[in-house]
Design a protein around this motif. Sequence first.
Motif, PDB file in Angstrom:
ATOM      1  N   UNK A   1       3.531 -10.178  -1.631  1.00  0.00           N
ATOM      2  CA  UNK A   1       3.287  -8.822  -1.769  1.00  0.00           C
ATOM      3  C   UNK A   1       3.086  -8.568  -3.227  1.00  0.00           C
ATOM      4  N   UNK A   2       2.045  -7.697  -3.266  1.00  0.00           N
ATOM      5  CA  UNK A   2       1.669  -7.357  -4.589  1.00  0.00           C
ATOM      6  C   UNK A   2       1.858  -5.617  -4.427  1.00  0.00           C
ATOM      7  N   UNK A   3       2.512  -5.118  -5.710  1.00  0.00           N
ATOM      8  CA  UNK A   3       2.761  -3.791  -5.553  1.00  0.00           C
ATOM      9  C   UNK A   3       2.753  -3.073  -6.823  1.00  0.00           C
ATOM     10  N   UNK A   4       2.984  -2.037  -6.964  1.00  0.00           N
ATOM     11  CA  UNK A   4       3.170  -1.165  -8.463  1.00  0.00           C
ATOM     12  C   UNK A   4       3.527  -2.253  -9.468  1.00  0.00           C
ATOM     13  N   UNK A   5       4.568  -2.981  -9.227  1.00  0.00           N
ATOM     14  CA  UNK A   5       5.200  -3.924 -10.198  1.00  0.00           C
ATOM     15  C   UNK A   5       4.203  -4.788 -10.698  1.00  0.00           C
ATOM     16  N   UNK A   6       3.525  -5.486  -9.790  1.00  0.00           N
ATOM     17  CA  UNK A   6       2.595  -6.479 -10.121  1.00  0.00           C
ATOM     18  C   UNK A   6       1.005  -5.966 -10.446  1.00  0.00           C
ATOM     19  N   UNK A   7       1.010  -4.585 -10.691  1.00  0.00           N
ATOM     20  CA  UNK A   7      -0.273  -3.881 -10.720  1.00  0.00           C
ATOM     21  C   UNK A   7      -1.311  -4.368  -9.726  1.00  0.00           C
ATOM     22  N   UNK A   8      -0.629  -4.666  -8.739  1.00  0.00           N
ATOM     23  CA  UNK A   8      -1.613  -5.055  -7.575  1.00  0.00           C
ATOM     24  C   UNK A   8      -2.042  -3.645  -6.946  1.00  0.00           C
TER      25      UNK A   8
ATOM     26  N   UNK B   1      10.180   3.483  -8.563  1.00  0.00           N
ATOM     27  CA  UNK B   1       9.984   2.634  -7.610  1.00  0.00           C
ATOM     28  C   UNK B   1       9.944   1.234  -7.932  1.00  0.00           C
ATOM     29  N   UNK B   2       9.249   1.016  -9.059  1.00  0.00           N
ATOM     30  CA  UNK B   2       9.528  -0.135  -9.962  1.00  0.00           C
ATOM     31  C   UNK B   2      11.014  -0.836  -9.915  1.00  0.00           C
ATOM     32  N   UNK B   3      11.898   0.427 -10.323  1.00  0.00           N
ATOM     33  CA  UNK B   3      13.166   0.117 -10.491  1.00  0.00           C
ATOM     34  C   UNK B   3      14.238   0.087  -9.285  1.00  0.00           C
TER      35      UNK B   3
ATOM     36  N   UNK C   1       0.739  -1.154   0.067  1.00  0.00           N
ATOM     37  CA  UNK C   1       0.138   0.070  -0.088  1.00  0.00           C
ATOM     38  C   UNK C   1       0.939   1.330   0.035  1.00  0.00           C
ATOM     39  N   UNK C   2       2.090   1.276   0.637  1.00  0.00           N
ATOM     40  CA  UNK C   2       2.794   2.295   0.808  1.00  0.00           C
ATOM     41  C   UNK C   2       3.235   2.953  -0.661  1.00  0.00           C
ATOM     42  N   UNK C   3       3.536   1.963  -1.531  1.00  0.00           N
ATOM     43  CA  UNK C   3       3.843   2.366  -3.099  1.00  0.00           C
ATOM     44  C   UNK C   3       2.631   3.447  -3.625  1.00  0.00           C
ATOM     45  N   UNK C   4       1.666   2.894  -3.472  1.00  0.00           N
ATOM     46  CA  UNK C   4       0.385   3.475  -3.946  1.00  0.00           C
ATOM     47  C   UNK C   4       0.276   4.878  -2.999  1.00  0.00           C
TER      48      UNK C   4
ATOM     49  N   UNK D   1      20.206 -11.186 -20.716  1.00  0.00           N
ATOM     50  CA  UNK D   1      19.171 -11.274 -19.534  1.00  0.00           C
ATOM     51  C   UNK D   1      18.770  -9.702 -19.097  1.00  0.00           C
ATOM     52  N   UNK D   2      19.424  -8.767 -19.330  1.00  0.00           N
ATOM     53  CA  UNK D   2      18.956  -7.460 -19.091  1.00  0.00           C
ATOM     54  C   UNK D   2      17.884  -7.122 -20.343  1.00  0.00           C
ATOM     55  N   UNK D   3      18.508  -7.526 -21.465  1.00  0.00           N
ATOM     56  CA  UNK D   3      17.754  -7.344 -22.874  1.00  0.00           C
ATOM     57  C   UNK D   3      16.205  -8.046 -22.505  1.00  0.00           C
ATOM     58  N   UNK D   4      16.274  -9.238 -22.090  1.00  0.00           N
ATOM     59  CA  UNK D   4      15.053 -10.009 -22.127  1.00  0.00           C
ATOM     60  C   UNK D   4      14.249  -9.377 -20.943  1.00  0.00           C
ATOM     61  N   UNK D   5      14.840  -8.699 -19.912  1.00  0.00           N
ATOM     62  CA  UNK D   5      14.125  -8.434 -18.571  1.00  0.00           C
ATOM     63  C   UNK D   5      13.050  -7.309 -18.702  1.00  0.00           C
ATOM     64  N   UNK D   6      11.936  -7.070 -17.954  1.00  0.00           N
ATOM     65  CA  UNK D   6      11.085  -6.357 -17.811  1.00  0.00           C
ATOM     66  C   UNK D   6      11.083  -5.399 -16.592  1.00  0.00           C
ATOM     67  N   UNK D   7      11.813  -6.149 -15.958  1.00  0.00           N
ATOM     68  CA  UNK D   7      11.958  -5.512 -14.499  1.00  0.00           C
ATOM     69  C   UNK D   7      13.366  -4.521 -14.350  1.00  0.00           C
ATOM     70  N   UNK D   8      13.033  -3.303 -14.275  1.00  0.00           N
ATOM     71  CA  UNK D   8      14.183  -2.457 -14.203  1.00  0.00           C
ATOM     72  C   UNK D   8      15.037  -2.516 -12.838  1.00  0.00           C
ATOM     73  N   UNK D   9      14.225  -3.190 -11.684  1.00  0.00           N
ATOM     74  CA  UNK D   9      15.288  -3.514 -10.696  1.00  0.00           C
ATOM     75  C   UNK D   9      16.248  -4.581 -11.058  1.00  0.00           C
TER      76      UNK D   9
END
Lengths: 344, 644
Positions: free
Chosen positions: A283-290, A318-320, A132-135, B190-198
């Motif tokens: 946990x579901x957050x921004x990344x999971x579109x939860x 936040x995603x990154x 929730x903190x992300x939202x 792997x980076x090219x394939x990934x959708x997760x910036x983290x």
Amino acid sequence: MDLLIRALSWLCWVGLASAAWAADYRPALVFDTAAVESSGFNREALDGAIKFQRLHELHVANHFLPGKTRGESELAALIETALSQGANHVIAIGFPFESPIAVAARRHPKVHFTLIDGTSDPARIQNIVFREEEGAFLMGALAAMASTRGRIGFVGGMDIPLIRRFACGYAQGARHVAPGIETLWAMNGATLEAFFDAAKAAKLATMQIERGADVVFHAAGAAGLGVIETAAARGVKAIGVDSNQNGLAPGHVLSSMLKRMDVAVYLALREGRDGLWQPGVRQLGLRETGIDWALDRHNVGLIEHAWHERLVDLHFAIRAEQIRVFRYTGATPCPHLDLTQPTQ
Amino acid sequence: MNAGIEPVEADPPPTQGGGRVVLFLRRGLVALAILVLIEAVLIATLFGYLTANQQTLAHEAIPALIRAQDSARLVRQLESEARALLAVRQSFAVEARLLQVRVLTDQLRHAVGEAQATLASAGDTRALTGKLDAWEALLGSIDQIQRRQIAVGEHLHDQMAAVGALQQRPAQIPAATRALALQALGQLSAAFASDDPAEIRTLEARYLLDLPGLRATLPPGALREHFVVWSASFADRVESLRLEQHLEQANRRLVLLESLVTDLEAIAQTLSQRAQHEANAAEQRLLWASVVLGSVILLGIALTVLGLRMVDRKILRRLLRLQRAMQARVQGEARRIPLDGDDEIADMGASFLHFVEAVERREHSLQQNIEHLNRARASLVEAEKLASLGSLIAVLAHELNTPIGCAVTTSSTAADEARGLQRKISEGEAIGRKPMLQTLEKIASCARLAETSLERTAELLAGFRDIAASQRDKKRSRFNPAELVARVGQTMQPSISFAGHQLKLDLIDPGAVDGYAGALNQVLMQFVDNAIKHAFGQHGPGSITLRCLPDDEDNFLIEVADNGDGIADTVRPRLFEPFFTTTLNKGTGMGLYAAHTLVRGRCGGEIEVQSQLGQGTVFRLRLPRNAPDNGADNALAGSDPRAA
């Protein structure tokens, strides 16, 4: 939104492929209220179940707590009712089920239990929680951008760590955008009733508005309607929660932080049917579109393009994990907001 | 005679009224004209008012509504174009799409600008323009993001291809660093394939950890440079994801257009409501105007009816009554002339009454005069009659005087002679036979003379009696004049033949008539006798013609014609005078007079005489088929023989 649809259709495909395995899959949802329509949170959960049911042609039993009393024994009885009717996967909606579901899980080890939006016995129960903190962070940032007076408000429902988490993330997001901004906060009560007492919430919101808050975010469930109405009446902006509340007072609701209960319920049902259920905490957050925030025709005009771009960047950050949003659990005090004493 | 006519006393004419009817009518007409004028002005005003308000509806509300709807349609088009724009990944396609979207946006802005003038409120227009600005900002950002995304994407694509090629042929990498290099390449792919910036950032960190080792072991050259350059690929990939998220959000933000549509629809609805409201208001106004107009017209009608009633009561009925009364008065009924009121109609009545009374007075006096005159005429006629009788008696006396005188003389002579003789005889005087005889002869002669004279007297008296007798014959009958003429001819035939003349009959039956057959018979015989006695003095025997023929529907003709000597002009005027005769010994002079009297008096006809000396004479009797029923009273008085 697009991603979500893609995800849902992918899930659907997987679901169809494994339909044969799920011949004796008998899921049941338990709600702590019968007034599902008045609470966006429960409504969304039910929507997820309905979507699943439609896509997979699999019956999902729904059990609603009758009456107004929300004691643990009633909730436990509701779970027992679901079990007595042959459910082998009980999905409980909301944190009030935390202890009843733990008891039930101990009593029925062969039954799968999932608790959504609460944490209980991770050894026996699948817990799906939201970040929730992300939202709240994004809503705080948005409130800070929209605020002209440098003061924003937060009205919580029941004073529990979950709700404080909202307040903390909200304050963090606001400060991220406007370091000098002041966040006023208040809780609507200490019992479950706090989520339903709209009049009191309205009073709290009025106080905050009178103290100069020109954006008020609520995390008070059905009681939050009082906040939105007050803000609309006072000519300030409100931010809704759980479901899209933009349309409740068009032009006055800046946005709504979405807790995608439908995604969580769908996920739980799908995993349960596919035999992928496992205890623990997800946990579901921004990344999971939860977690998401609402943008529709009611508020698109309220959110300036630059704000939106900023929000997208924050979202991505936040995603990154370039921005880390503090997740308040009660163990550590919120570094962004003094939660020891509500602002009066 | 003038002494009998009474002078008509002249009433003073009635005094003139105040011209009230004229004043009333004039005022009424003026009031009516004003009423009509007011109504016309009212109607014109109402019409103008209604049309002016209608114009607001027609010129503002409806076009605004149409513009708003057009704009909404434009926005929908824009939305689909924008979605297409977000889907494209090629720079030229982006430009083409963008161009299209911008054109549409310009149109929309124009439309909104046009609509601005008529929009519901300033707030609406501000919201609209605000949204349009946001939309343009979004477009600009989409353009930018798309371009960057494409650039980054192409760059990444190249690097992915290079990395992939290297992974396929690891032999290109020196053996000493191959393991490390492959590990780094693995992190890259792997980076090219990934959708997760983290996750990409984690991979990047690892790659950056490996990079110094690679740089140290790889020989300087293209490969080593590649690994250095590729270290930026992680950031590129993250950037690509970030841009993707932006595009995704831009897609979400297209809801702006939806909200624009909503706003426009709301405005359209407002305008529609306004138009509806205007229409309702116009309807209300129309209703109101109709009511007002109706009331005014009704009022007008009521006033007109009232006025007409007043005119009817005050003027027309009275006029009619006056006219009827006047007509009745003219026809002789004794009806009262209405004189109520003191206006022109009353004046007219008074004038008429005045006139009628004057006329009546004059008539009355005239009547008196006429009666007077009639009485005078009757006395004149009586006097004339007496005069005529007097002259008749004078003539008669004169006529009788001669024979009676003669008879007296002769009889006294005879008496003297007889007395002388007687004395001689009584005295014994011897009388000789001769003287005796002479004396007796004398006495006888005297006696004869006296006889002759007395015969003459008797004759005269008989003729006179005949006239009187025929005048008294009043037997009226229905007869056929042709038959009567034929009978007269038959009767007279012997006398005519004895005189050596010829009788001719020329009869055309005129049909039965009603009259005095005896009188006519006598008249005809008189004319025939007259012709026998007087017509053929110098000429030898001739012919006498009796004709009977119809004249017209009221009259018939009888002619007694001869071809004798004719009548001298000197004689003709006196032809019908009593006792006028051309031959003293042949007639008394009463024949034609009597005939004339009968024809003119009893029979009610006329006598016409046509005569030419030496050629003959025609007596033409024009007689009525229906004789007048007058008596013989006027027989003498009414006839003036000289007139014939």
